[in-house]
Scaffold this motif. Sequence first.
Motif, PDB file in Angstrom:
ATOM      1  N   ILE A  96       0.859  -1.187   0.000  1.00  0.00           N
ATOM      2  CA  ILE A  96       0.000   0.000   0.000  1.00  0.00           C
ATOM      3  C   ILE A  96       0.891   1.231   0.000  1.00  0.00           C
ATOM      4  CG2 ILE A  96      -1.772   1.293   1.252  1.00  0.00           C
ATOM      5  CD1 ILE A  96      -2.778  -1.412   2.293  1.00  0.00           C
ATOM      6  N   LYS A  97       0.662   2.078  -1.008  1.00  0.00           N
ATOM      7  CA  LYS A  97       1.529   3.246  -1.177  1.00  0.00           C
ATOM      8  C   LYS A  97       1.079   4.347  -0.229  1.00  0.00           C
ATOM      9  CE  LYS A  97       3.790   6.154  -4.535  1.00  0.00           C
ATOM     10  NZ  LYS A  97       4.036   7.018  -3.377  1.00  0.00           N
ATOM     11  N   ASN A  98       1.736   4.385   0.912  1.00  0.00           N
ATOM     12  CA  ASN A  98       1.482   5.419   1.915  1.00  0.00           C
ATOM     13  C   ASN A  98       2.716   5.452   2.819  1.00  0.00           C
ATOM     14  OD1 ASN A  98       0.773   6.917   4.146  1.00  0.00           O
ATOM     15  ND2 ASN A  98      -1.325   6.137   4.235  1.00  0.00           N
ATOM     16  N   ASP A  99       3.531   6.478   2.611  1.00  0.00           N
ATOM     17  CA  ASP A  99       4.807   6.565   3.333  1.00  0.00           C
ATOM     18  C   ASP A  99       4.632   6.977   4.781  1.00  0.00           C
ATOM     19  OD1 ASP A  99       6.081   5.826   1.051  1.00  0.00           O
ATOM     20  OD2 ASP A  99       6.943   7.797   0.603  1.00  0.00           O
ATOM     21  N   ASN A 100       3.426   7.385   5.157  1.00  0.00           N
ATOM     22  CA  ASN A 100       3.227   7.880   6.524  1.00  0.00           C
ATOM     23  C   ASN A 100       2.795   6.803   7.505  1.00  0.00           C
ATOM     24  OD1 ASN A 100       3.801  10.592   5.831  1.00  0.00           O
ATOM     25  ND2 ASN A 100       1.776  10.721   4.881  1.00  0.00           N
ATOM     26  N   GLU A 101       2.485   5.622   7.004  1.00  0.00           N
ATOM     27  CA  GLU A 101       1.983   4.567   7.899  1.00  0.00           C
ATOM     28  C   GLU A 101       3.046   3.496   8.119  1.00  0.00           C
ATOM     29  OE1 GLU A 101      -0.968   3.969   9.431  1.00  0.00           O
ATOM     30  OE2 GLU A 101      -2.198   5.599   8.623  1.00  0.00           O
ATOM     31  N   LEU A 102       3.370   3.263   9.385  1.00  0.00           N
ATOM     32  CA  LEU A 102       4.273   2.154   9.714  1.00  0.00           C
ATOM     33  C   LEU A 102       3.381   0.978  10.086  1.00  0.00           C
ATOM     34  CD1 LEU A 102       6.950   3.827  12.022  1.00  0.00           C
ATOM     35  CD2 LEU A 102       6.837   3.783   9.548  1.00  0.00           C
ATOM     36  N   ASN A 103       2.915   0.264   9.076  1.00  0.00           N
ATOM     37  CA  ASN A 103       1.995  -0.810   9.416  1.00  0.00           C
ATOM     38  C   ASN A 103       1.992  -1.915   8.360  1.00  0.00           C
ATOM     39  OD1 ASN A 103       0.212  -2.095  11.065  1.00  0.00           O
ATOM     40  ND2 ASN A 103      -1.553  -0.786  10.630  1.00  0.00           N
ATOM     41  N   ALA A 104       1.438  -3.026   8.763  1.00  0.00           N
ATOM     42  CA  ALA A 104       1.207  -4.164   7.888  1.00  0.00           C
ATOM     43  C   ALA A 104      -0.001  -4.870   8.465  1.00  0.00           C
ATOM     44  CB  ALA A 104       2.407  -5.096   7.884  1.00  0.00           C
ATOM     45  N   PHE A 105      -0.776  -5.529   7.627  1.00  0.00           N
ATOM     46  CA  PHE A 105      -1.887  -6.307   8.182  1.00  0.00           C
ATOM     47  C   PHE A 105      -2.175  -7.519   7.312  1.00  0.00           C
ATOM     48  CE2 PHE A 105      -3.887  -3.103   5.443  1.00  0.00           C
ATOM     49  CZ  PHE A 105      -4.887  -3.793   4.775  1.00  0.00           C
ATOM     50  N   ALA A 106      -2.859  -8.476   7.916  1.00  0.00           N
ATOM     51  CA  ALA A 106      -3.215  -9.702   7.191  1.00  0.00           C
ATOM     52  C   ALA A 106      -4.721  -9.870   7.241  1.00  0.00           C
ATOM     53  CB  ALA A 106      -2.546 -10.899   7.851  1.00  0.00           C
ATOM     54  N   LEU A 118       6.336   1.485   6.211  1.00  0.00           N
ATOM     55  CA  LEU A 118       7.040   0.478   7.003  1.00  0.00           C
ATOM     56  C   LEU A 118       8.263  -0.046   6.244  1.00  0.00           C
ATOM     57  CD1 LEU A 118       7.154  -1.334   9.552  1.00  0.00           C
ATOM     58  CD2 LEU A 118       5.760  -2.991   8.319  1.00  0.00           C
ATOM     59  N   LEU A 119       8.079  -0.327   4.943  1.00  0.00           N
ATOM     60  CA  LEU A 119       9.185  -0.866   4.144  1.00  0.00           C
ATOM     61  C   LEU A 119      10.378   0.089   4.159  1.00  0.00           C
ATOM     62  CD1 LEU A 119       7.227  -2.251   1.033  1.00  0.00           C
ATOM     63  CD2 LEU A 119       8.247  -3.579   2.891  1.00  0.00           C
ATOM     64  N   PHE A 213      10.830  -3.703  16.664  1.00  0.00           N
ATOM     65  CA  PHE A 213      10.365  -3.091  17.923  1.00  0.00           C
ATOM     66  C   PHE A 213      11.499  -2.335  18.623  1.00  0.00           C
ATOM     67  CE2 PHE A 213       7.477  -6.819  17.359  1.00  0.00           C
ATOM     68  CZ  PHE A 213       6.370  -6.072  17.006  1.00  0.00           C
ATOM     69  N   GLU A 214      12.718  -2.851  18.483  1.00  0.00           N
ATOM     70  CA  GLU A 214      13.869  -2.153  19.071  1.00  0.00           C
ATOM     71  C   GLU A 214      14.086  -0.805  18.410  1.00  0.00           C
ATOM     72  OE1 GLU A 214      17.283  -5.076  20.832  1.00  0.00           O
ATOM     73  OE2 GLU A 214      16.813  -5.274  18.701  1.00  0.00           O
ATOM     74  N   LYS A 215      13.940  -0.803  17.073  1.00  0.00           N
ATOM     75  CA  LYS A 215      14.129   0.456  16.350  1.00  0.00           C
ATOM     76  C   LYS A 215      13.069   1.479  16.770  1.00  0.00           C
ATOM     77  CE  LYS A 215      14.341   2.320  11.612  1.00  0.00           C
ATOM     78  NZ  LYS A 215      15.628   3.020  11.416  1.00  0.00           N
ATOM     79  N   LEU A 216      11.829   1.007  16.874  1.00  0.00           N
ATOM     80  CA  LEU A 216      10.752   1.903  17.311  1.00  0.00           C
ATOM     81  C   LEU A 216      11.046   2.455  18.711  1.00  0.00           C
ATOM     82  CD1 LEU A 216       7.256   0.373  16.429  1.00  0.00           C
ATOM     83  CD2 LEU A 216       8.187   2.565  15.665  1.00  0.00           C
ATOM     84  N   GLN A 217      11.535   1.575  19.571  1.00  0.00           N
ATOM     85  CA  GLN A 217      11.813   1.975  20.953  1.00  0.00           C
ATOM     86  C   GLN A 217      12.985   2.956  21.020  1.00  0.00           C
ATOM     87  OE1 GLN A 217      11.613  -1.193  24.107  1.00  0.00           O
ATOM     88  NE2 GLN A 217      13.752  -0.613  24.409  1.00  0.00           N
ATOM     89  N   ASN A 218      14.027   2.677  20.238  1.00  0.00           N
ATOM     90  CA  ASN A 218      15.248   3.492  20.338  1.00  0.00           C
ATOM     91  C   ASN A 218      15.186   4.771  19.523  1.00  0.00           C
ATOM     92  OD1 ASN A 218      16.270   1.479  21.938  1.00  0.00           O
ATOM     93  ND2 ASN A 218      17.357   0.460  20.276  1.00  0.00           N
ATOM     94  N   GLU A 219      14.538   4.710  18.372  1.00  0.00           N
ATOM     95  CA  GLU A 219      14.600   5.865  17.466  1.00  0.00           C
ATOM     96  C   GLU A 219      13.263   6.544  17.283  1.00  0.00           C
ATOM     97  OE1 GLU A 219      16.292   4.660  13.727  1.00  0.00           O
ATOM     98  OE2 GLU A 219      17.640   3.242  14.714  1.00  0.00           O
ATOM     99  N   GLY A 220      12.191   5.968  17.828  1.00  0.00           N
ATOM    100  CA  GLY A 220      10.868   6.530  17.568  1.00  0.00           C
ATOM    101  C   GLY A 220      10.416   6.164  16.167  1.00  0.00           C
ATOM    102  N   SER A 221       9.367   6.806  15.711  1.00  0.00           N
ATOM    103  CA  SER A 221       8.759   6.383  14.445  1.00  0.00           C
ATOM    104  C   SER A 221       9.224   7.222  13.252  1.00  0.00           C
ATOM    105  CB  SER A 221       7.241   6.449  14.569  1.00  0.00           C
ATOM    106  OG  SER A 221       6.854   7.773  14.874  1.00  0.00           O
ATOM    107  N   GLY A 222      10.172   8.131  13.480  1.00  0.00           N
ATOM    108  CA  GLY A 222      10.727   8.905  12.369  1.00  0.00           C
ATOM    109  C   GLY A 222       9.689   9.755  11.647  1.00  0.00           C
ATOM    110  N   GLY A 224       6.562   8.998  11.022  1.00  0.00           N
ATOM    111  CA  GLY A 224       5.399   8.210  10.576  1.00  0.00           C
ATOM    112  C   GLY A 224       4.489   7.895  11.757  1.00  0.00           C
ATOM    113  N   THR A 225       3.332   7.346  11.464  1.00  0.00           N
ATOM    114  CA  THR A 225       2.421   6.942  12.530  1.00  0.00           C
ATOM    115  C   THR A 225       2.654   5.466  12.824  1.00  0.00           C
ATOM    116  OG1 THR A 225       0.834   8.418  11.516  1.00  0.00           O
ATOM    117  CG2 THR A 225      -0.006   6.954  13.234  1.00  0.00           C
ATOM    118  N   PRO A 226       3.100   5.121  14.033  1.00  0.00           N
ATOM    119  CA  PRO A 226       3.346   3.698  14.302  1.00  0.00           C
ATOM    120  C   PRO A 226       2.023   2.959  14.540  1.00  0.00           C
ATOM    121  CG  PRO A 226       3.939   5.002  16.219  1.00  0.00           C
ATOM    122  CD  PRO A 226       3.415   5.966  15.191  1.00  0.00           C
TER     123      PRO A 226
END
Length: 269
Positions: A96-106, A118-119, A213-222, A224-226
């Motif tokens: 899904i082309k949306n650079d603001n969302e840090l997500n994936a779903f099934a 997310l990518l 999860f480590e990256k999110l914890q250490n660097e935040g979401s940059g 984007g919306t986590p």
Amino acid sequence: MRKTSLQLLFLFAVVSAIISGCNKDEPLVILPLEQDVQLGAQVHEEILNMQDSLPILSEQQYPQVYQYLRNIMSNIVASEDILYEEEFGYDKIYIIKNDNELNAFATPGGYVYVYTGLLKYLDSEDHLAGVLGHEIAHADRRHTVRAIQRDLGVQLLLDVALGQNQGAVVQVVRALGDLQYSRSNEEEADTYSVRYLSNPQSPYECDGAAGFFEKLQNEGSGGGTPEFLSTHPNPGNRIEAIQAEAATQGCDTAPCTTCSYEQFKIMLP
Ligand SMILES: [Zn+2]
């Protein structure tokens, strides 16, 4: 569907509804497995009609990008812990082309969707494989269909299964966006991500999911919306639990040496 099958499905649903009333956190799956596949296809069709809000990156335009992701999927589902490879296939992955969302779903039935946000945020194929393993677990362990049933009720899923209400599919798509897995489902998806990535065909560090999860914890979401964390709530000590599972499995936690994630990211629009 023949009348007898309909009656059986309905009976199954009623009995399941009664049983699931006893445990609100983990309602029983009401539908037969084939319905997960059908529901996934219906949801995907609906997403194709929602290209303003969920624009899917064209595979025709970006064949190498899709090939790269399919290769990761097949490395993951080579695991003997996958229950429904034959039924779900696990070859259906969409960007899904949306650079603001840090997500994936099934979806039920194993369709996997991952946002460009997310990518681009991730630093390695190991971590992406960890996240995809987590999503595959939600489909393969049938968490997704259970969560939809919990949020939307038995009747709506029956309507979808019987093709009686097109509006119901739209509700399922919306529910997928707001869906919140239970803590126990989250724990299980993290655990199975490690197990899937420890299969002999996998070139990945088996605790790859922890890297995200480590990256999110250490660097935040940059910036984007986590969103991942609102649909996949932290079950508590998530990073440690993933690493503990890797230690229990005794699997390889060395990063992939043959992967080229930066080159993959360059291909993304
Ligand atoms: Zn999750």
